[in-house]
Enzyme design. Structure first.
Site, PDB file in Angstrom:
ATOM      1  N   PRO A  17      56.335   7.830  31.382  1.00  0.00           N
ATOM      2  CA  PRO A  17      57.466   8.748  31.414  1.00  0.00           C
ATOM      3  C   PRO A  17      58.761   8.369  31.698  1.00  0.00           C
ATOM      4  O   PRO A  17      58.757   7.706  32.548  1.00  0.00           O
ATOM      5  CB  PRO A  17      57.046   9.753  32.830  1.00  0.00           C
ATOM      6  CG  PRO A  17      56.203   8.617  33.637  1.00  0.00           C
ATOM      7  CD  PRO A  17      55.279   7.896  32.716  1.00  0.00           C
ATOM      8  N   MET A  18      59.760   8.894  30.932  1.00  0.00           N
ATOM      9  CA  MET A  18      61.107   8.088  30.822  1.00  0.00           C
ATOM     10  C   MET A  18      62.092   9.180  30.647  1.00  0.00           C
ATOM     11  O   MET A  18      61.911   9.741  29.554  1.00  0.00           O
ATOM     12  CB  MET A  18      61.143   6.893  29.761  1.00  0.00           C
ATOM     13  CG  MET A  18      60.306   5.795  30.208  1.00  0.00           C
ATOM     14  SD  MET A  18      60.468   4.557  28.771  1.00  0.00           S
ATOM     15  CE  MET A  18      59.314   5.202  27.615  1.00  0.00           C
ATOM     16  N   CYS A 101      60.106   5.487  40.315  1.00  0.00           N
ATOM     17  CA  CYS A 101      61.458   5.483  39.896  1.00  0.00           C
ATOM     18  C   CYS A 101      62.582   4.654  40.645  1.00  0.00           C
ATOM     19  O   CYS A 101      62.920   5.091  42.003  1.00  0.00           O
ATOM     20  CB  CYS A 101      62.045   6.734  39.544  1.00  0.00           C
ATOM     21  SG  CYS A 101      63.761   6.606  38.761  1.00  0.00           S
ATOM     22  N   LYS A 140      52.292   7.450  39.812  1.00  0.00           N
ATOM     23  CA  LYS A 140      52.820   6.154  39.494  1.00  0.00           C
ATOM     24  C   LYS A 140      53.858   5.549  40.483  1.00  0.00           C
ATOM     25  O   LYS A 140      54.703   6.407  40.914  1.00  0.00           O
ATOM     26  CB  LYS A 140      53.655   6.437  38.273  1.00  0.00           C
ATOM     27  CG  LYS A 140      54.161   5.193  37.402  1.00  0.00           C
ATOM     28  CD  LYS A 140      54.561   5.845  36.099  1.00  0.00           C
ATOM     29  CE  LYS A 140      55.213   4.293  35.486  1.00  0.00           C
ATOM     30  NZ  LYS A 140      56.193   3.539  36.108  1.00  0.00           N
ATOM     31  N   HIS A 170      53.167  -0.226  38.447  1.00  0.00           N
ATOM     32  CA  HIS A 170      54.265  -0.911  37.775  1.00  0.00           C
ATOM     33  C   HIS A 170      54.326  -2.419  38.595  1.00  0.00           C
ATOM     34  O   HIS A 170      54.782  -2.218  39.979  1.00  0.00           O
ATOM     35  CB  HIS A 170      55.637  -0.228  37.716  1.00  0.00           C
ATOM     36  CG  HIS A 170      56.724  -1.031  37.023  1.00  0.00           C
ATOM     37  ND1 HIS A 170      57.226  -0.833  35.544  1.00  0.00           N
ATOM     38  CD2 HIS A 170      57.486  -2.051  37.345  1.00  0.00           C
ATOM     39  CE1 HIS A 170      57.994  -1.778  35.329  1.00  0.00           C
ATOM     40  NE2 HIS A 170      58.277  -2.632  36.295  1.00  0.00           N
ATOM     41  N   ASN A 203      51.073  -1.262  34.211  1.00  0.00           N
ATOM     42  CA  ASN A 203      52.366  -1.038  33.914  1.00  0.00           C
ATOM     43  C   ASN A 203      53.365  -2.242  34.010  1.00  0.00           C
ATOM     44  O   ASN A 203      53.395  -2.773  35.142  1.00  0.00           O
ATOM     45  CB  ASN A 203      52.833   0.251  34.293  1.00  0.00           C
ATOM     46  CG  ASN A 203      54.064   0.497  33.674  1.00  0.00           C
ATOM     47  OD1 ASN A 203      54.846   0.999  34.646  1.00  0.00           O
ATOM     48  ND2 ASN A 203      54.495   0.597  32.501  1.00  0.00           N
ATOM     49  N   ASP A 205      56.084  -4.815  31.012  1.00  0.00           N
ATOM     50  CA  ASP A 205      56.101  -5.954  30.397  1.00  0.00           C
ATOM     51  C   ASP A 205      54.909  -5.846  29.384  1.00  0.00           C
ATOM     52  O   ASP A 205      54.723  -7.018  28.647  1.00  0.00           O
ATOM     53  CB  ASP A 205      56.085  -7.312  30.915  1.00  0.00           C
ATOM     54  CG  ASP A 205      57.353  -7.306  31.833  1.00  0.00           C
ATOM     55  OD1 ASP A 205      58.231  -6.607  31.728  1.00  0.00           O
ATOM     56  OD2 ASP A 205      57.459  -8.396  32.735  1.00  0.00           O
ATOM     57  N   GLY A 227      55.932   1.361  28.413  1.00  0.00           N
ATOM     58  CA  GLY A 227      57.131   2.203  28.762  1.00  0.00           C
ATOM     59  C   GLY A 227      58.319   1.670  27.877  1.00  0.00           C
ATOM     60  O   GLY A 227      58.508   2.022  26.598  1.00  0.00           O
ATOM     61  N   ARG A 228      59.049   0.585  28.209  1.00  0.00           N
ATOM     62  CA  ARG A 228      60.346   0.299  27.623  1.00  0.00           C
ATOM     63  C   ARG A 228      60.148  -0.212  26.131  1.00  0.00           C
ATOM     64  O   ARG A 228      61.019   0.081  25.335  1.00  0.00           O
ATOM     65  CB  ARG A 228      61.259  -0.659  28.277  1.00  0.00           C
ATOM     66  CG  ARG A 228      61.755  -0.173  29.667  1.00  0.00           C
ATOM     67  CD  ARG A 228      62.283  -1.210  30.611  1.00  0.00           C
ATOM     68  NE  ARG A 228      61.364  -2.087  31.120  1.00  0.00           N
ATOM     69  CZ  ARG A 228      61.527  -3.180  31.636  1.00  0.00           C
ATOM     70  NH1 ARG A 228      62.882  -3.695  31.313  1.00  0.00           N
ATOM     71  NH2 ARG A 228      60.449  -4.209  32.052  1.00  0.00           N
TER      72      ARG A 228
END
Length: 340
Positions: A17-18, A101, A140, A170, A203, A205, A227-228
């Site tokens: 989710p972003m 976040c 998360k 993460h 999560n 890299d 994600g990214r």
């Protein structure tokens, strides 16, 4: 891997989710490239309760996106419980709680990764949300607030005890934000703790099939969340799955293939949001599809300022002609973004 009765198969790939990224049109594209499960942009509990338009719009789910989770965030237990009930009415397979976040405006108010500074409150909030909804609840989060408080093993056990059915970790602390490399050693420690019986999703890299395979082999997680690296590169799900299945690296898409994908994304965005908003909100994605093109600055400026779908289509035609012979298959450009 299963989340309650939801069977996601072996080693599922999750779209993280972003905010301002994982809207319905982008989820549509990622699903087409093989994302096994996706999440909405994270939704403010306070926004839902106030009937804020932007928050309510994030609850829209298409059947083609399933299975999907709605992720909520907030700093107070009561509003989060109410928001979870509202999110459940939208019909997701999972309600996910954002305890990860790191952005100051969220974490600084005690939401997102800010909740890691008050573990008893985090646990109690999770317990009440689990009791309030019928769908599975997942979480998360990160390794800890900073290097002095990497308490993810304790947190994982306590959240499991109150009923969560999967945990995504993460591999950075909140203090790290997105700097440095993700540290998967504690993710592996949680996964391999004999007291842990819920799925653990890693999560941080995951930028290639090789990296995905390495993390799986070394740490044994049940699934991988990306994600990214999806931003401007939604085909990464296809790349990773192909590598995990075959050990082979797929070539990068050609310029013509990227133009075709950009057209498809444009059409879906306009279909879902109307031309003005659809074009405006697609800008963050469009230029990223063409990262690495030489002498692209002027065209990029046109691409991110053109207000009409027809105008964007003309620019995409120009890109196809101007850079059609560029070799995009030999390298993967860097993808460095601050949303995950």
């Amino acid at each position: 891997m299963k989340i309650r009765d939801l069977d996601l198969g072996a080693t599922p790939l999750f779209l993280a989710p972003m905010e301002d990224v994982t809207d319905p049109s982008f989820r549509y594209i990622c699903k087409r490239f093989g994302a096994d499960m996706m999440y909405t942009e994270f939704v403010s509990a306070d926004g839902l309760i106030r009937d804020a338009r932007k928050s309510l719009e994030k609850l829209r789910i298409a059947d083609a996106e399933r299975p999907i989770g709605i992720q909520i965030y907030g700093s107070e237990i009561g509003p989060m419980v109410e928001a979870a009930r509202m999110a459940e009415e939208a019909g997701p397979e999972v309600i996910d709680i954002n305890f990860g976040c790191p952005v100051k405006k969220i974490a600084g108010r005690g939401a997102g990764s800010g909740m890691m500074r008050d573990v008893p409150k985090m646990v109690e909030m999770t317990r009440q949300i689990v009791q309030a909804v019928k769908v599975p609840v997942t979480v998360k989060t990160r390794l800890g607030w900073d290097d002095e408080s990497k308490n993810i093993e304790e947190i994982a056990l306590r959240l499991q005890d109150v009923g969560i059915e999967a945990l995504t970790i993460h591999g950075r602390t909140r203090a790290q934000m997105y700097r440095g490399e993700a540290d998967w050693t504690l993710i592996g420690a949680v996964k391999n703790n004999p007291a842990i019986h819920i799925p653990i999703i890693g999560n941080g890299d995951i930028t290639s099939g090789e990296k995905a395979a390495s993390m799986l082999d070394r740490y044994g997680v049940d699934g991988l969340m990306i994600g990214r690296a999806t931003f401007g590169r939604p085909w990464i799900f296809r790349e990773v799955r192909h590598y995990l299945d075959t050990g082979e690296t797929l070539p990068q898409p050609t310029v013509s293939e990227r133009v075709s994908l950009a057209r498809e994304h444009l059409a879906k965005s306009v279909e879902l949001k109307g031309e003005r908003t659809g074009v405006l909100e697609l800008r963050r994605h469009l230029s990223s599809y063409f990262k690495g093109l030489p002498d692209f600055r002027e065209t990029r400026a046109r691409l991110v300022t053109e207000p009409t779908a027809e105008g964007v289509a003309r620019i995409l035609d120009y890109i196809s002609v101007r850079w059609g012979d560029w070799d995009a298959t030999s390298t993967v450009p860097p993808f460095i973004y601050d949303r995950e």
